[in-house]
Motif scaffolding. Structure first.
Motif, PDB file in Angstrom:
ATOM      1  N   ARG A  73      65.720   9.606  44.025  1.00 47.96           N
ATOM      2  CA  ARG A  73      65.265   8.653  45.046  1.00 47.96           C
ATOM      3  C   ARG A  73      66.432   7.841  45.598  1.00 47.96           C
ATOM      4  O   ARG A  73      66.564   7.668  46.823  1.00 47.96           O
ATOM      5  CB  ARG A  73      64.204   7.710  44.472  1.00 47.96           C
ATOM      6  N   LEU A  74      67.289   7.336  44.719  1.00 46.42           N
ATOM      7  CA  LEU A  74      68.431   6.548  45.173  1.00 46.42           C
ATOM      8  C   LEU A  74      69.357   7.388  46.045  1.00 46.42           C
ATOM      9  O   LEU A  74      69.899   6.904  47.047  1.00 46.42           O
ATOM     10  CB  LEU A  74      69.195   5.989  43.974  1.00 46.42           C
ATOM     11  N   LEU A  75      69.525   8.650  45.667  1.00 46.07           N
ATOM     12  CA  LEU A  75      70.364   9.538  46.460  1.00 46.07           C
ATOM     13  C   LEU A  75      69.727   9.791  47.831  1.00 46.07           C
ATOM     14  O   LEU A  75      70.419   9.784  48.857  1.00 46.07           O
ATOM     15  CB  LEU A  75      70.558  10.859  45.712  1.00 46.07           C
ATOM     16  N   ALA A  76      68.412   9.993  47.859  1.00 45.22           N
ATOM     17  CA  ALA A  76      67.714  10.202  49.130  1.00 45.22           C
ATOM     18  C   ALA A  76      67.831   8.969  50.022  1.00 45.22           C
ATOM     19  O   ALA A  76      68.016   9.076  51.243  1.00 45.22           O
ATOM     20  CB  ALA A  76      66.251  10.537  48.877  1.00 45.22           C
ATOM     21  N   GLU A  77      67.737   7.794  49.422  1.00 49.97           N
ATOM     22  CA  GLU A  77      67.849   6.554  50.188  1.00 49.97           C
ATOM     23  C   GLU A  77      69.265   6.333  50.712  1.00 49.97           C
ATOM     24  O   GLU A  77      69.464   5.538  51.641  1.00 49.97           O
ATOM     25  CB  GLU A  77      67.424   5.364  49.317  1.00 49.97           C
ATOM     26  N   GLU A 107      72.604  15.279  53.081  1.00 54.76           N
ATOM     27  CA  GLU A 107      71.884  15.114  54.337  1.00 54.76           C
ATOM     28  C   GLU A 107      70.386  15.201  54.060  1.00 54.76           C
ATOM     29  O   GLU A 107      69.919  16.105  53.363  1.00 54.76           O
ATOM     30  CB  GLU A 107      72.288  16.198  55.337  1.00 54.76           C
ATOM     31  N   ARG A 108      69.643  14.277  54.629  1.00 57.56           N
ATOM     32  CA  ARG A 108      68.192  14.232  54.411  1.00 57.56           C
ATOM     33  C   ARG A 108      67.454  14.677  55.657  1.00 57.56           C
ATOM     34  O   ARG A 108      67.714  14.201  56.766  1.00 57.56           O
ATOM     35  CB  ARG A 108      67.771  12.807  54.031  1.00 57.56           C
ATOM     36  N   ILE A 109      66.537  15.632  55.467  1.00 56.80           N
ATOM     37  CA  ILE A 109      65.622  16.040  56.521  1.00 56.80           C
ATOM     38  C   ILE A 109      64.214  15.941  55.939  1.00 56.80           C
ATOM     39  O   ILE A 109      63.863  16.679  55.018  1.00 56.80           O
ATOM     40  CB  ILE A 109      65.902  17.472  57.004  1.00 56.80           C
ATOM     41  N   GLY A 110      63.421  15.004  56.460  1.00 54.43           N
ATOM     42  CA  GLY A 110      62.133  14.730  55.833  1.00 54.43           C
ATOM     43  C   GLY A 110      62.372  14.164  54.445  1.00 54.43           C
ATOM     44  O   GLY A 110      63.070  13.165  54.271  1.00 54.43           O
ATOM     45  N   ASN A 111      61.817  14.817  53.442  1.00 61.75           N
ATOM     46  CA  ASN A 111      62.004  14.382  52.061  1.00 61.75           C
ATOM     47  C   ASN A 111      62.845  15.370  51.253  1.00 61.75           C
ATOM     48  O   ASN A 111      62.861  15.306  50.022  1.00 61.75           O
ATOM     49  CB  ASN A 111      60.652  14.179  51.379  1.00 61.75           C
ATOM     50  N   THR A 112      63.534  16.279  51.942  1.00 62.82           N
ATOM     51  CA  THR A 112      64.397  17.254  51.281  1.00 62.82           C
ATOM     52  C   THR A 112      65.850  16.912  51.567  1.00 62.82           C
ATOM     53  O   THR A 112      66.202  16.537  52.689  1.00 62.82           O
ATOM     54  CB  THR A 112      64.076  18.682  51.761  1.00 62.82           C
ATOM     55  N   LEU A 113      66.686  17.056  50.541  1.00 64.66           N
ATOM     56  CA  LEU A 113      68.116  16.814  50.669  1.00 64.66           C
ATOM     57  C   LEU A 113      68.849  18.140  50.778  1.00 64.66           C
ATOM     58  O   LEU A 113      68.450  19.142  50.183  1.00 64.66           O
ATOM     59  CB  LEU A 113      68.648  16.042  49.462  1.00 64.66           C
TER      60      LEU A 113
END
Length: 324
Positions: A73-77, A107-113
Motif C-alpha cells: 500500500r505504501l509503495l502504491a501511494e 508506475e501505478r495504473i488503477g490498483n496495479t503497479l
C-alpha cells in the motif's frame, strides 16, 4: 559525429518516499548536467526504491502477511502515474538542463503497479514508458506484467535510445526486438549490477553493437529504515518486516556495480562497487559503427530467410468496450 556523455546516478533514493526522492533526483540531475552529461540514467525502480524486502525479509512472501500488505500500500501511494506532478517536475528539469534522462520507477495504473522505465527528452512534454514484460520470481508479489505496447525507444541526436529492465536481458526474443529498433545506446537497469548482470550487459552490447549503461543503486539498511521513517506513518507491521532484514545499519543491501560498456563489450567506465556517486563515460560513436562490419544481428547477420519474429505492439487491457 558527436559523442554523448552518459552519467549513471549510483545513489540511494529516499526509500518509499516519492516526493523526497524526486527532489533528490533533481539534485543529482543538476550535478550530472554540471559535469557535462548528455544522458542521465537512474537504476531500476529508483522512484521510490526497489522492494528489497522481497529478497531479504523472512516472511515477505507469506500469504496475507500484514507487513507485506502494508508495504504494498505504501509503495502504491508513492508510485508515479503518467501525467502527475512528480513526472512534470522531472520533465521541467530535463527541459531546463537540456539533458535526456532515463528513470526507473514504480508506475501505478488503477490498483496495479508496474516496474517501469521512463524516458525523458528535453522539450518533449511527457516521458515515454516501458513496463517490464515479466516480473522475476518474488517480484510477482508487487508488479503486474507489461505488454508489447511499451517496448519503447526514443530518438536522440546520437541515435536511438532504448532499454530493458533486469532479467528482460535474458529474454532472447526481447533482445531481438530491441536490436531491430536500431539502438545506438541501451539502458540496462538493475537493482544492483552483479557479476552475471555484467555478463548479460556486456553480451547485450556486443550482440546489439550498441553502448550499454548498466545502472545499479547503493543502498544500506539504514537508508531503508530512514526512508520508511520519513513517511511518518503508523505502520508497525511494515516497519517490523523491513527491520527483519539481516545486518546492521551499515550493511549494504545493494552494492552498485554500475558501468558503461562499449559496443565491443569492453568497459568505457569500469564497474564501481560499494560507493555512491556518478559513473560517467563518453561513447565513441564512430568506433561503435565500425564494430558493425563484423556483426549486425538485425542486418547482414540476421538471416531473415530462416528466422522470423512477430512482435505484438498492441495494448492488451483486460476489458475493452464497444467505442474502443
Amino acid at each position: 559525429m558527436t559523442n554523448p556523455t552518459i552519467a549513471i546516478v549510483q545513489e540511494a533514493p529516499v526509500f518509499l518516499n516519492l516526493s523526497a526522492s524526486v527532489e533528490k533526483a533533481i539534485t543529482h540531475m543538476e550535478e550530472a548536467a554540471k559535469a557535462s552529461a548528455n544522458i542521465i540514467v537512474f537504476p531500476e525502480t529508483w522512484l521510490p526504491g526497489y522492494p528489497v524486502w522481497l529478497d531479504f525479509a523472512p516472511g515477505a512472501g507469506l500469504w496475507d502477511d500484514p507487513g507485506a500488505k502494508t508495504l504494498f500500500r505504501l509503495l502504491a501511494e508513492n508510485s508515479v502515474q503518467l501525467g502527475d506532478d512528480h513526472l512534470a517536475r522531472l520533465q521541467e528539469s530535463c527541459d531546463r538542463l537540456g539533458t535526456y534522462m532515463v528513470m526507473g520507477a514504480h508506475e501505478r495504473i488503477g490498483n496495479t503497479l508496474y516496474n517501469s522505465t521512463l524516458y525523458f527528452m528535453p522539450g518533449a512534454g511527457n516521458p515515454v514508458p516501458h513496463r517490464k514484460l515479466m516480473p522475476t520470481y518474488t517480484e510477482k508479489l508487487v508488479w503486474g506484467w507489461g505488454d508489447g505496447s511499451t517496448l519503447a525507444t526514443v530518438d536522440t541526436p546520437w541515435g536511438t535510445l532504448g532499454g530493458l529492465i533486469c532479467w528482460e536481458h535474458w529474454m532472447p526474443l526481447a533482445r531481438a526486438a530491441m536490436h531491430a529498433k536500431g539502438e545506438a545506446i541501451h539502458i540496462a537497469q538493475w537493482p544492483m549490477v552483479k557479476e552475471m548482470n555484467h555478463v548479460a550487459s556486456r553480451h547485450y552490447a556486443f550482440e546489439g553493437r550498441c553502448a550499454v549503461a548498466a545502472a545499479g543503486a547503493v543502498i544500506t539498511k539504514a537508508d531503508v529504515m530512514a526512508g520508511f521513517h520519513s513517511l511518518a506513518v503508523n505502520a508497525p507491521e511494515a516497519e517490523s518486516l523491513l527491520a527483519s532484514m539481516p545486518g546492521d545499519d551499515d550493511t549494504q543491501i545493494h552494492t552498485g556495480g554500475s558501468a558503461i560498456i562499449a559496443a565491443d563489450g569492453s568497459y568505457i567506465a569500469d564497474p564501481v562497487y560499494g560507493r555512491t556517486g556518478l559513473v560517467m563515460g563518453e561513447v565513441d560513436m564512430a568506433k561503435q559503427l565500425e564494430e558493425c562490419q563484423a556483426l549486425d544481428t538485425d542486418g547482414h547477420y540476421s538471416r531473415p530467410d530462416v528466422f522470423e519474429l512477430k512482435v505484438n505492439t498492441r495494448a492488451m487491457p483486460g476489458v475493452t468496450f464497444g467505442e474502443d
